[in-house]
Design a protein around this motif. Structure first.
Motif, short mmCIF file in Angstrom:
data_model
loop_
_atom_site.label_atom_id
_atom_site.label_comp_id
_atom_site.label_asym_id
_atom_site.label_seq_id
_atom_site.Cartn_x
_atom_site.Cartn_y
_atom_site.Cartn_z
N SER A 136 0.89 -1.20 -0.13
CA SER A 136 -0.03 0.10 0.13
C SER A 136 0.98 1.39 -0.04
N THR A 137 0.78 2.28 0.68
CA THR A 137 1.76 2.98 0.62
C THR A 137 2.36 3.35 1.93
N GLU A 138 3.02 4.73 2.23
CA GLU A 138 3.63 4.89 3.48
C GLU A 138 2.70 4.69 4.36
N ALA A 139 1.41 4.93 4.42
CA ALA A 139 0.63 4.89 5.47
C ALA A 139 0.23 3.72 5.89
N ASP A 140 1.14 2.82 6.25
CA ASP A 140 1.09 1.41 6.50
C ASP A 140 0.49 0.97 8.11
N ALA A 141 -0.41 1.81 8.45
CA ALA A 141 -1.02 1.42 9.81
C ALA A 141 -2.40 1.63 9.67
N ALA A 142 -2.91 0.62 8.64
CA ALA A 142 -4.62 0.59 8.60
C ALA A 142 -5.20 1.93 8.48
N GLY A 184 -5.84 10.41 -12.41
CA GLY A 184 -5.18 9.07 -12.84
C GLY A 184 -4.24 8.39 -11.91
N VAL A 185 -3.46 7.35 -12.14
CA VAL A 185 -2.63 6.55 -11.06
C VAL A 185 -1.13 6.88 -11.73
N SER A 186 -0.15 7.28 -10.88
CA SER A 186 1.40 7.33 -11.27
C SER A 186 1.77 5.75 -10.80
N LEU A 187 2.09 5.27 -12.06
CA LEU A 187 2.68 3.68 -11.89
C LEU A 187 4.06 3.76 -11.21
N MET A 188 4.96 5.04 -11.56
CA MET A 188 6.08 4.86 -11.20
C MET A 188 6.10 5.16 -9.48
N GLY A 189 5.12 5.91 -9.18
CA GLY A 189 4.83 6.17 -7.52
C GLY A 189 4.46 5.11 -6.97
N PHE A 190 3.37 4.44 -7.45
CA PHE A 190 2.96 3.38 -6.79
C PHE A 190 3.92 2.07 -6.75
N ARG A 198 12.71 10.77 4.36
CA ARG A 198 12.17 11.57 3.63
C ARG A 198 12.86 11.56 2.48
N ARG A 199 14.09 11.48 2.15
CA ARG A 199 14.74 11.40 0.93
C ARG A 199 14.35 10.36 0.08
N VAL A 200 14.05 9.19 0.47
CA VAL A 200 13.53 8.21 -0.19
C VAL A 200 11.96 8.37 -0.74
N SER A 201 11.30 8.97 0.23
CA SER A 201 9.88 9.32 -0.11
C SER A 201 9.64 10.25 -1.16
N GLN A 202 10.78 11.28 -1.32
CA GLN A 202 10.59 12.13 -2.23
C GLN A 202 11.25 11.94 -3.57
N SER A 203 12.04 10.74 -3.76
CA SER A 203 12.31 10.21 -5.07
C SER A 203 11.88 8.73 -5.31
N PRO A 204 11.01 8.72 -6.11
CA PRO A 204 10.66 7.32 -6.62
C PRO A 204 11.70 6.52 -7.22
N ARG A 205 12.59 7.38 -7.94
CA ARG A 205 13.74 6.41 -8.63
C ARG A 205 14.46 5.83 -7.52
#
Length: 419
Positions: free
Chosen positions: A2-8, A99-105, A388-395
């Motif tokens: 899911s995303t970063e909000a992995d706490a239900a 839409g949906v960002s595939l890279m972000g997902f 934060r660094r990882v969250s800001q850079s999908p690559r």
């Protein structure tokens, strides 16, 4: 899972689902909250709780606790949870952005799932080298490679089409359910984008188009599951095609969240308890020798869906969400991914090294597995997920995920070549 909000928060999803050895299976060794049809963002303690129920029942099943002969259905519970949470996130993004960002997902999936999983694969390879007879290194090395590439379920389906009853289960066999979920994650965002495109071309609304696609996917998968399980239960247990409908049920709950949020509180209370009872009945009464998944999986699947749907309504005193939302279950639910990753390799390798484990020894191994699970959760999962660094850079997130996967795969290659 899911995303970063992995706490239900109606956004997190843990993969995974607990594993059941294949058949003949060797036992032992996841007030309204806004306008209708919009995803909720309030904390869902009941989801953490049902996730905890799922992982605990699977671990106890693997420890050989006789009363939980159907504990393997925890995997089905996880599939429904993942379908719900992933779809909630994707629909929320589609509603916000069109839409949906595939890279972000995929970046969110990579940083959330791959580091912890491949730490376990790498560690398992080391302990196999130290504690497992050399004659099994080659097969387990291949399993680790397949686990790192999320294709293990198909490898196991082929293996169990003609099972060798003398061969102990692989210490990474539980990665089959993670493979199913990862393959679903590849398909489902693409299907949403296709539905959006078709809706734009035809002038139809997105949700009916997506609901139709989801219904066809679920119906086809369920039909395949029922027919395949009868003829070849062991390989059918691991196939993605026999499991997609379970994730689709969770997705269906997410797509109809507005309707569930409008349930009268007394109805929601009854629905939630009935759903939890269905899951527990399956855990206590199912056996590894049943034809499964097939239509039999409908009991835990629909039970889990009922629990989640009931929780979409305003919390009601005396509802199942009250029991599921207690602090100990929330703690276990938050830790469930790491617990799932660690408990099975420890049981399988211990059984290979010392021989069949008694129930008490299996429970001791389960208890010990909480230590590496807690360490992995805090120092691998959370350090990367909340960076934060990882969250800001999908690559960067994708690169980190790929790097960990490469380490896991290389560990498998080394074991394969050494064997």
């Amino acid at each position: 899972m899911s995303t970063e909000a992995d706490a239900a928060h109606s956004a997190p999803a843990r993969p995974a689902g607990p594993e059941r050895p294949a058949s003949p299976p060797p036992v032992g060794g996841p007030a309204h909250a806004g306008p209708p049809d919009r995803p909720r963002t309030r904390f869902r303690g009941d989801i953490e709780g049902i996730r905890a129920v799922a992982v605990v029942t699977v671990m106890l099943f693997h420890a050989g606790v006789p009363a939980l002969s159907g504990g393997f259905v925890g995997v089905d519970v996880f599939f429904v949870i993942s379908g719900y949470l992933i779809t909630t996130q994707l629909l929320s993004e589609q509603n916000r952005t069109g839409g949906v960002s595939l890279m972000g997902f995929y970046a969110r999936r990579a940083k959330r799932l791959l580091p912890a999983a491949n730490v376990v694969l790498l560690t398992a390879a080391v302990f196999v080298f130290l504690m497992v007879p050399r004659g099994r290194w080659g097969q387990i090395g291949g399993d680790i490679i397949a686990g790192a590439s999320y294709l293990l379920n198909w490898r196991l389906a082929e293996r169990f089409a003609n099972p060798d009853p003398t061969m102990p289960p692989s210490p990474v066999q539980h990665f089959w359910s993670l493979a199913v979920e990862e393959q679903y994650y590849l398909i489902w965002p693409l299907l949403i984008l296709l539905a959006v495109a078709l809706a734009k071309v035809s002038g139809a609304r997105v949700k009916p188009v997506l609901a139709t696609a989801l219904g066809l996917l679920a119906a086809g998968s369920l039909a395949w599951s029922v027919t395949t399980t009868v003829g070849a239960q062991s390989p059918a247990f691991f196939q993605t095609t026999t499991r997609i409908w379970e994730l689709a049920v969770g997705a269906g709950v997410a797509m109809s969240v507005g309707a569930w949020a409008r349930l009268p509180r007394p109805v929601a209370v009854v629905l939630g308890w009935a759903g939890l009872a269905a899951v527990l009945v399956a855990c206590l009464s199912f056996t590894p020798m049943m034809d499964f998944p097939g239509y039999t999986a409908a009991l835990p699947v629909l039970g889990t869906a009922a629990v989640i749907a009931a929780g979409c309504a305003a919390p009601a005193r005396g509802g199942a969400e009250t029991a599921l939302g207690v602090a100990p279950l929330r703690w276990i639910g938050a830790l469930s991914y790491s617990l799932y990753l660690w408990h099975w390799p420890m049981i399988a390798i211990a059984a290979t090294y010392w021989g069949p484990l008694s129930t008490s020894t299996g429970l001791l191994v389960i208890a010990l597995s909480t230590v590496p699970a807690w360490l992995t959760f805090h120092f691998v999962e959370n350090r990367i997920r909340y960076s934060r660094r990882v969250s800001q850079s999908p690559r960067l997130a994708l690169g980190i995920g790929a790097g960990f996967s490469a380490l896991g795969a290389l560990a498998g290659v080394a074991l394969l070549l050494a064997g």
